[in-house]
Write a protein that holds these residues in place. Structure first.
Motif: not given
Length: 418
Positions: A91-98, A102-106, A138-143
């Motif tokens: 959910a955090t990733f999808l919010r950031d992606l909006r 960018t491909r970098n975010r994915v 790191t943030r996504y993996a820690a979550m």
């Protein structure tokens, strides 16, 4: 019982231009921490520093480009989607992606899946170097793994990251350290809890840069002989090498000098062409990236160090350049530009010389003065070395970080004894 392990997430390892990170990693190991390094890419540097051979921590390379390792990423997703923190991370990733389409975010989320999948089972904390892409993975993996994480922020990562992203990362991490007062003030102003942000200078390992018995020079850069100028830094916009070349081209013709440049970088060929156009081709030696032993010898061979840092168009800028501390540790006078991090190290006309950034004419004037005045260079070099050895010793600079990681330090031992 297994020893708890700290996962250290890096943009690239090992890198010739990031000796301060290798120095910190080795310091953490020597203090008794068990580390595992995770790198977002494999650097292509032609050599390593000796310190990289001393570090014992294993290194895991995450897929730099997801399309080159689709099965690795897919397998990590299949396993990690069952982790209790996966839904929150997604959910955090999808919010950031909006907000950052960018491909970098994915890529960072894909790397985070692999990072979470390959973490040591006894890992109890993640630690990212740089607040931009390494901190995202790191943030996504820690979550995903429901683990605490922390971060060390430096320069480009602070000033090229969007404010919304810095605020949210600062809200999620346990703590962050940064190496300049200017960076500290900026990040603490963005944090809901400013106490999560601390100023920790990284310093240099003075054992690797022992005192060099420099003698007062006699070369004045005119009839007295040729003055050896040195600059160490990547050929990128924020290092201001176009300003330095412009300044050199405007020096009085009676001054005898030669510049040696050490460093790689994407702008190297353009700068070499610019030097040729300015008539400086025979006045500059371009050595490219070099290992630490060669850089140390260059400091000792030089009469004056110069670095013309500035703020690049994308906001990138230097923090506290290690090369200035290294040069000063060898009694070498430094002429640099007035940027906040640099001003924390060099006191103008006391421990070195400073001029405004992006002012080649003023840089040329300062160069001419110092080239002609060997006694002043010697005095400023001595004062600069004293300050570096008193204030920027990496061992004592590491104490704050060790305490945050729950380790004993001489300072903590003394406090407990009293």
């Amino acid at each position: 019982m297994p020893q708890h392990k700290l996962a250290v997430v890096l943009k690239g390892y090992p890198r010739l231009s990031e000796t301060f990170i290798a120095q910190e990693i080795l310091g953490l190991e020597r203090a008794g921490l068990s580390l595992h390094l995770y790198s977002l890419r494999k650097p292509t540097d032609p050599a390593h520093h000796p310190i990289h051979e001393e570090i014992q921590a294993p290194v895991t390379y995450l897929p730099e480009y997801l399309h080159n390792a689709p099965l690795t990423v897919l397998g990590a997703w299949w396993r990690q989607r069952r982790q209790p923190g996966y839904r929150r991370a997604r959910a955090t990733f999808l919010r950031d992606l909006r907000r950052d389409r960018t491909r970098n975010r994915v890529r960072r989320f894909g790397q985070a899946l692999v990072l979470a999948d390959r973490l040591d089972p006894d890992c109890d904390r993640l630690y990212a170097h740089f607040l931009h892409t390494p901190a995202s993975a790191t943030r996504y993996a820690a979550m995903i793994r429901a683990l605490p994480w922390c971060c060390s922020a430096h320069a480009k990562d602070i000033w090229t990251t969007e404010e919304w992203e810095k605020r949210e990362k600062l809200a999620d991490l346990d703590w962050l350290v940064t190496c300049t007062a200017f960076g500290y003030e900026h990040l603490s102003s963005l944090a809901a809890d400013p106490d999560r942000v601390s100023l920790v200078h990284h310093g240099i390992d003075l054992a690797r840069f022992p005192h060099f018995p420099r003698r007062a020079g006699t070369a004045e850069g005119a009839e007295g002989g040729e003055v050896a100028l040195l600059s160490v830094g990547r050929a990128v916009a924020k290092k201001g090498y176009d300003d330095l070349l412009t300044a050199l081209a405007s020096l009085p013709k009676d001054l005898a000098w030669h510049l040696t440049h050490i460093g790689g970088g994407s702008d190297l060929k353009r700068l070499q062409a610019m030097a040729k156009e300015l008539g400086l081709e025979g006045k500059i030696t371009w050595l490219g990236a070099q290992p630490q032993a060669r850089v140390l010898q260059a400091y000792r061979d030089a009469d004056l160090f110069v670095l013309a840092s500035k703020i690049a168009a994308d906001g990138d800028r230097d923090g506290l350049p290690n090369v200035l501390m290294e040069a000063q540790s060898q009694g070498l006078t430094c002429l640099a530009t007035r940027l906040p991090g640099i001003e924390e190290l060099i006191l103008d006309d006391e421990t070195g010389a400073l001029v405004p950034a992006e002012k080649p004419d003023l840089l040329a004037e300062a160069l001419a003065r110092l080239i002609r005045d060997p006694a002043r260079r010697f005095a400023l070099g001595e004062a600069g070395e004293r300050r570096v050895r008193e204030v920027f010793d990496a061992e004592t600079c590491l104490w704050d970080l060790l305490e945050r990681l729950g380790m004993q330090t001489p300072a903590k031992q003394l406090a407990e004894a009293n």
